[in-house]
Scaffold this motif. Structure first.
Motif, PDB file in Angstrom:
ATOM      1  N   PHE A   1       0.822  -1.171  -0.022  1.00 38.04           N
ATOM      2  CA  PHE A   1      -0.098   0.063   0.057  1.00 38.04           C
ATOM      3  C   PHE A   1       0.799   1.344  -0.042  1.00 38.04           C
ATOM      4  CE2 PHE A   1      -2.274   3.471   2.136  1.00 38.04           C
ATOM      5  CZ  PHE A   1      -3.408   3.327   1.519  1.00 38.04           C
ATOM      6  N   ALA A   2       1.897   1.339   0.974  1.00 39.68           N
ATOM      7  CA  ALA A   2       2.803   2.429   1.000  1.00 39.68           C
ATOM      8  C   ALA A   2       3.432   2.775  -0.274  1.00 39.68           C
ATOM      9  CB  ALA A   2       3.763   2.115   2.205  1.00 39.68           C
ATOM     10  N   VAL A   3       4.005   1.657  -0.893  1.00 37.18           N
ATOM     11  CA  VAL A   3       4.871   1.752  -2.250  1.00 37.18           C
ATOM     12  C   VAL A   3       3.862   2.308  -3.100  1.00 37.18           C
ATOM     13  CG1 VAL A   3       6.236   0.598  -3.807  1.00 37.18           C
ATOM     14  CG2 VAL A   3       6.483   0.046  -1.366  1.00 37.18           C
ATOM     15  N   GLY A   4       2.708   1.647  -3.480  1.00 38.56           N
ATOM     16  CA  GLY A   4       1.931   2.173  -4.321  1.00 38.56           C
ATOM     17  C   GLY A   4       1.165   3.510  -4.348  1.00 38.56           C
ATOM     18  N   TYR A   5       1.190   4.002  -3.126  1.00 39.08           N
ATOM     19  CA  TYR A   5       0.370   5.249  -2.851  1.00 39.08           C
ATOM     20  C   TYR A   5       1.245   6.445  -3.062  1.00 39.08           C
ATOM     21  CZ  TYR A   5      -4.383   4.735  -1.240  1.00 39.08           C
ATOM     22  OH  TYR A   5      -5.721   4.464  -1.285  1.00 39.08           O
ATOM     23  N   LEU A   6       2.496   6.142  -2.442  1.00 39.57           N
ATOM     24  CA  LEU A   6       3.754   7.022  -2.649  1.00 39.57           C
ATOM     25  C   LEU A   6       4.128   7.287  -3.942  1.00 39.57           C
ATOM     26  CD1 LEU A   6       5.840   6.228   0.535  1.00 39.57           C
ATOM     27  CD2 LEU A   6       4.718   8.153   0.224  1.00 39.57           C
ATOM     28  N   GLY A   7       4.295   5.921  -4.624  1.00 40.33           N
ATOM     29  CA  GLY A   7       4.522   5.997  -6.116  1.00 40.33           C
ATOM     30  C   GLY A   7       3.577   6.771  -7.068  1.00 40.33           C
ATOM     31  N   LEU A   8       2.246   6.617  -6.789  1.00 40.82           N
ATOM     32  CA  LEU A   8       1.345   7.256  -7.565  1.00 40.82           C
ATOM     33  C   LEU A   8       1.271   8.944  -7.390  1.00 40.82           C
ATOM     34  CD1 LEU A   8      -1.784   4.758  -7.416  1.00 40.82           C
ATOM     35  CD2 LEU A   8      -0.354   5.625  -9.245  1.00 40.82           C
ATOM     36  N   GLY A   9       1.678   9.261  -5.972  1.00 43.49           N
ATOM     37  CA  GLY A   9       1.734  10.581  -5.443  1.00 43.49           C
ATOM     38  C   GLY A   9       2.902  11.275  -6.350  1.00 43.49           C
ATOM     39  N   LEU A  10       4.217  10.508  -6.595  1.00 47.71           N
ATOM     40  CA  LEU A  10       5.385  11.156  -7.093  1.00 47.71           C
ATOM     41  C   LEU A  10       5.324  10.918  -8.531  1.00 47.71           C
ATOM     42  CD1 LEU A  10       7.465  10.002  -4.402  1.00 47.71           C
ATOM     43  CD2 LEU A  10       6.784  12.249  -4.619  1.00 47.71           C
TER      44      LEU A  10
END
Length: 409
Positions: A300-309
């Protein structure tokens, strides 16, 4: 050579008739839901010209409705039987999809989603209690993993049918929505073949099961064990960062991807979810559930942070694929975790409490994310980064807490 019935049971005692049927029921209903779901942002913000905050409001209200009904349906199904709630829930889901297909303004979409999720609320906890009652306790993880894999396979099939519909109907969005009604009705009809397990339990059997779980009393209205409440509170608090996936699709759309690409991104998400759900269930029967759940939170963390960046390109699809591991390692794992903490007579109530509180968290997350999405800068960057960071910290905390609790003193 014909395998005797007893031998078949010895080979796969957890793969029961009810589990297979309920998996097919969920597969067809999810195919209908996920055919419609990725089209909702296009319908609302495109055809009906609603602002992004309306997406958060609609999904938040829909999930809140499901949450409230899950509690009462789960509790009542422990004494009134679980199959009637399951059948009514899937029938209402079909009605909700018809309402959305007829919608001419966003309040009608809200009404359709509320009806749909009201049906989900009625069916979810009783269905999960039925699954738990139909398989051995030591196979709860793989049973829920198998069910989630089938459910998620429907989520892969649905968007692909949606793409086919749009192609054959010359991108007629409204006509494509009607295709979702057919599998929804089929799902409700399949429930007719599900059997309600006979619970031939004496007071002594119930008492002994309660003792095995460390529960002092096992009467119908007895308190649920403290361990159940501890686990539920932790998982519900964590869910406050998990806003509706429809906003993630909006993020993909905002990054310049076409309708087809948005739907394919959702197919990729569900494909990863499908492939990961059963292995996660098997692992949670063998290894500590906090560790398995933490893997999902890390994804979840990797996916959300990635989509935000990211600003576009293949990185978006990589982030979506990684995020697909989040529900694979948390949905079925969480339900198996909860079911393992209570005895059968209380599983409907326990699942209802857990799932209703979880939906309440999604409501709060959806409303907050929708507001920041509309008023903040960067088309959702801030809520994505905040949620991703908190999820990463939660994963570390779960692992650390489990390690400390089991460390020799």
């Amino acid at each position: 050579m014909k395998v005797p019935a007893k031998d078949k049971q010895a080979i796969s005692p957890w793969l029961t008739r009810n589990l297979v049927l309920l998996t097919l029921v969920s597969l067809t209903q999810d195919a209908a839901s996920e055919l419609l779901y990725p089209l909702l942002p296009l319908l609302l913000t495109g055809v009906l010209a609603a602002p992004p905050v309306i997406l958060g409001v609609i999904e938040g209200c829909a999930e809140a409705t499901a949450g409230v009904t899950k509690y009462f349906a789960g509790r009542w199904s422990d004494t009134r039987g679980r199959k009637p709630f399951v059948g009514a829930g899937y029938g209402l889901a079909a009605v909700g999809k018809i309402v959305i297909a007829l919608a001419m303004a966003w309040p009608a979409v809200l009404a359709g989603r509320v009806i749909d999720r009201f049906g989900k609320g009625i069916r979810s906890a009783p269905r999960d209690a039925l699954i738990a009652a139909s398989v051995p306790r030591q196979a709860l993880g793989r049973a829920f993993g198998f069910h989630r894999a089938g459910d998620n396979l429907g989520a892969v099939i649905g968007p692909l049918i949606g793409l086919l519909a749009l192609s054959l109907l010359n991108d007629n969005l409204r006509a494509a929505l009607w295709w979702a009604v057919i599998p929804a009705i089929l799902s409700a009809l399949l429930v007719l073949f599900v059997r309600e397990p006979k619970r031939m339990r004496t007071e002594e059997d119930a008492f002994q099961e309660g003792q095995d779980l460390g529960i002092k009393a096992v009467r119908l209205h007895s308190p649920l064990p403290k361990q159940f409440w501890r686990v539920t509170i932790v998982l519900v608090v964590i869910a406050l960062v998990n806003f509706p996936d429809v906003l993630l699709l909006l993020r993909v759309m905002d990054l310049g991807f076409s309708t087809t690409q948005v739907v394919l991104a959702y197919v990729l998400f569900n494909a990863v979810n499908t492939l990961g759900a059963y292995p996660a269930g098997v692992m949670t029967d063998k290894w500590p559930r906090p560790y398995i759940y933490a893997v999902g939170l890390a994804a979840f963390a990797v996916g959300y942070l990635g989509l935000g960046l990211v600003n576009g390109g293949a990185g978006v699809f990589i982030c979506i694929a990684i995020y697909g591991l989040f529900p694979a390692f948390t949905d079925g794992v969480g339900k198996a975790w909860i079911s393992s903490l209570v005895h059968d007579d209380h599983r409907g109530r326990a699942q209802g409490i857990y799932q209703s509180l979880n939906n309440g968290s999604v409501l709060v997350a959806g409303l907050l994310a929708g507001i920041f999405w509309t008023t903040g800068a960067g088309n959702g960057v801030i809520p994505l980064l905040v949620s991703g960071t908190v999820a990463g910290l939660a994963a570390i905390a779960l692992v650390a807490a489990r390690f400390i609790a089991t460390r020799p003193r």
